[in-house]
Design a protein around this motif. Structure first.
Motif, PDB file in Angstrom:
ATOM      1  N   TYR A 207      11.195 -21.174 -19.176  1.00  0.00           N
ATOM      2  CA  TYR A 207       9.956 -20.390 -19.245  1.00  0.00           C
ATOM      3  C   TYR A 207       9.719 -20.011 -20.695  1.00  0.00           C
ATOM      4  N   VAL A 208       8.442 -19.856 -21.065  1.00  0.00           N
ATOM      5  CA  VAL A 208       8.093 -19.579 -22.455  1.00  0.00           C
ATOM      6  C   VAL A 208       7.041 -18.479 -22.537  1.00  0.00           C
ATOM      7  N   HIS A 209       7.306 -17.503 -23.387  1.00  0.00           N
ATOM      8  CA  HIS A 209       6.308 -16.526 -23.810  1.00  0.00           C
ATOM      9  C   HIS A 209       5.835 -16.883 -25.204  1.00  0.00           C
ATOM     10  N   VAL A 210       4.547 -16.836 -25.428  1.00  0.00           N
ATOM     11  CA  VAL A 210       4.026 -16.957 -26.786  1.00  0.00           C
ATOM     12  C   VAL A 210       3.432 -15.615 -27.190  1.00  0.00           C
ATOM     13  N   GLY A 211       3.977 -15.071 -28.269  1.00  0.00           N
ATOM     14  CA  GLY A 211       3.500 -13.814 -28.805  1.00  0.00           C
ATOM     15  C   GLY A 211       3.587 -13.871 -30.321  1.00  0.00           C
ATOM     16  N   GLU A 212       2.627 -13.267 -30.979  1.00  0.00           N
ATOM     17  CA  GLU A 212       2.585 -13.297 -32.446  1.00  0.00           C
ATOM     18  C   GLU A 212       3.587 -12.304 -33.025  1.00  0.00           C
ATOM     19  N   SER A 213       3.886 -12.452 -34.312  1.00  0.00           N
ATOM     20  CA  SER A 213       4.910 -11.636 -34.966  1.00  0.00           C
ATOM     21  C   SER A 213       4.593 -10.147 -34.917  1.00  0.00           C
ATOM     22  N   HIS A 214       3.300  -9.792 -34.843  1.00  0.00           N
ATOM     23  CA  HIS A 214       2.900  -8.387 -34.783  1.00  0.00           C
ATOM     24  C   HIS A 214       2.395  -8.019 -33.394  1.00  0.00           C
ATOM     25  N   ARG A 215       2.584  -8.896 -32.428  1.00  0.00           N
ATOM     26  CA  ARG A 215       2.188  -8.726 -31.023  1.00  0.00           C
ATOM     27  C   ARG A 215       0.684  -8.729 -30.831  1.00  0.00           C
ATOM     28  N   GLY A 216      -0.067  -9.156 -31.834  1.00  0.00           N
ATOM     29  CA  GLY A 216      -1.523  -9.194 -31.723  1.00  0.00           C
ATOM     30  C   GLY A 216      -2.053 -10.603 -31.504  1.00  0.00           C
ATOM     31  N   ARG A 217      -3.151 -10.922 -32.174  1.00  0.00           N
ATOM     32  CA  ARG A 217      -3.843 -12.206 -31.977  1.00  0.00           C
ATOM     33  C   ARG A 217      -2.974 -13.367 -32.440  1.00  0.00           C
ATOM     34  N   LEU A 218      -2.939 -14.416 -31.638  1.00  0.00           N
ATOM     35  CA  LEU A 218      -2.172 -15.603 -31.994  1.00  0.00           C
ATOM     36  C   LEU A 218      -2.758 -16.252 -33.241  1.00  0.00           C
ATOM     37  N   GLY A 219      -1.881 -16.716 -34.100  1.00  0.00           N
ATOM     38  CA  GLY A 219      -2.319 -17.410 -35.301  1.00  0.00           C
ATOM     39  C   GLY A 219      -2.636 -16.509 -36.473  1.00  0.00           C
ATOM     40  N   THR A 220      -2.397 -15.208 -36.331  1.00  0.00           N
ATOM     41  CA  THR A 220      -2.721 -14.280 -37.423  1.00  0.00           C
ATOM     42  C   THR A 220      -1.482 -13.601 -37.990  1.00  0.00           C
ATOM     43  N   GLY A 221      -0.291 -14.102 -37.616  1.00  0.00           N
ATOM     44  CA  GLY A 221       0.952 -13.514 -38.103  1.00  0.00           C
ATOM     45  C   GLY A 221       1.822 -14.545 -38.786  1.00  0.00           C
ATOM     46  N   THR A 222       3.134 -14.405 -38.628  1.00  0.00           N
ATOM     47  CA  THR A 222       4.069 -15.247 -39.372  1.00  0.00           C
ATOM     48  C   THR A 222       4.829 -16.249 -38.504  1.00  0.00           C
TER      49      THR A 222
END
Length: 288
Positions: A207-222
């Protein structure tokens, strides 16, 4: 890649009252997702009949996840706390079963929150035994149990895929899998590729979760999305990929402190979800 794509219920709501259930399920379908991940922190409180009707009405499937707390921590040395944890896990398993789901995951092996010392040998043993216990009951209903690998500030048991693979091996159960989460991987792992390959080599990438480095919008973190999705493509991962994000705009009371959700990383769940679905559609090469 034709993976089922999901969204976590906490993108929409902080609880599961009838009104919240309707909003979350309808919103997930409207935003173009295939499944919703139910936040089963209090699984006994769910209206199963209503939830089942809503899922059927909107053509969604459901899985569930949860994290335990101090009173239900199955990695505790206290047998009474472990027993309480197993009761809560049993309620969550019944929820998944009654909704016709096939996956229960999350931090099912410990408290979700900060510890002040490493897990003890006895605590580790209690956790392994509890997941084996849960897996045996899950198998009766064709349900897979996923252990979500989380960062050091949210558990002291499983922080890396290496630890998770050793833990799963100790359970000795074939229906326990590794649940990868890019937010946590970005903190704890040395790359976004190797954990995927390691879990796949072990036959345990479930199973996979996708979450951004700052837990916000995808593609806007690191997060290195090229490496991560390249690895999923390389191993031919066929399973669910679920978007998870947290903001103080929508908070479950039990999670605000446990996950340190102190600020608004977003305030419009539908906009966030639509953007995430499009981001994943492009990364997975799916038609609109």
């Amino acid at each position: 890649m034709s993976n089922p794509v999901g969204v976590h219920g906490l993108v929409w709501v902080g609880g599961w009252s009838p009104e919240q259930a309707r909003r979350a399920v309808a919103g997930s379908a409207e935003a173009g997702f295939d499944l919703i991940e139910l936040p089963a922190l209090d699984p006994a409180s769910f209206d199963v009949a209503l939830t089942s009707r809503l899922l059927a009405e909107h053509g969604l499937s459901a899985v569930a996840s949860l994290g335990l707390d101090d009173a239900t921590d199955v990695s505790s040395e206290d047998p009474d706390v472990v027993r309480a944890g197993r009761r809560r896990l049993g309620h969550a398993l019944a929820l998944v079963r009654d909704l016709g789901g096939d996956y229960l995951g999350g931090v099912v092996y410990s408290k979700l929150g900060r510890y002040t010392a490493p897990v003890t040998a006895r605590g580790w043993a209690h956790s392994v035994e509890s997941i084996a216990w849960l897996a045996d009951r899950a198998r009766e209903s064709g349900i897979t149990v996923g252990v979500e690998i989380c960062n050091r500030y949210e558990t002291n048991v499983l922080n890396t895929v290496e630890q998770a693979l050793a833990f799963i091996a100790e359970t000795g159960r074939s229906n326990v899998v590794a649940h990868l989460d890019t937010y946590h991987m970005n903190i704890e792992e040395r790359s976004m590729r190797e954990p995927v390959l390691a879990a796949h080599r072990a036959g345990l990438l479930g199973y996979v979760h996708v979450g951004e480095s700052h837990r916000g919008r995808l593609g806007t973190g690191t997060v290195d999305w090229d490496a991560f999705f390249g690895a999923l493509r390389e191993v031919g991962y066929p399973g669910a990929i679920t978007f998870e994000s947290f903001s103080s705009a929508v908070v479950h009371p039990a999670l605000s402190s446990a996950l340190s959700i102190w600020r608004d990383t977003w305030d419009d769940g539908m906009l966030l979800a639509r953007e995430a679905r499009e981001f994943l559609r492009q990364r997975l090469g799916q038609d609109g």
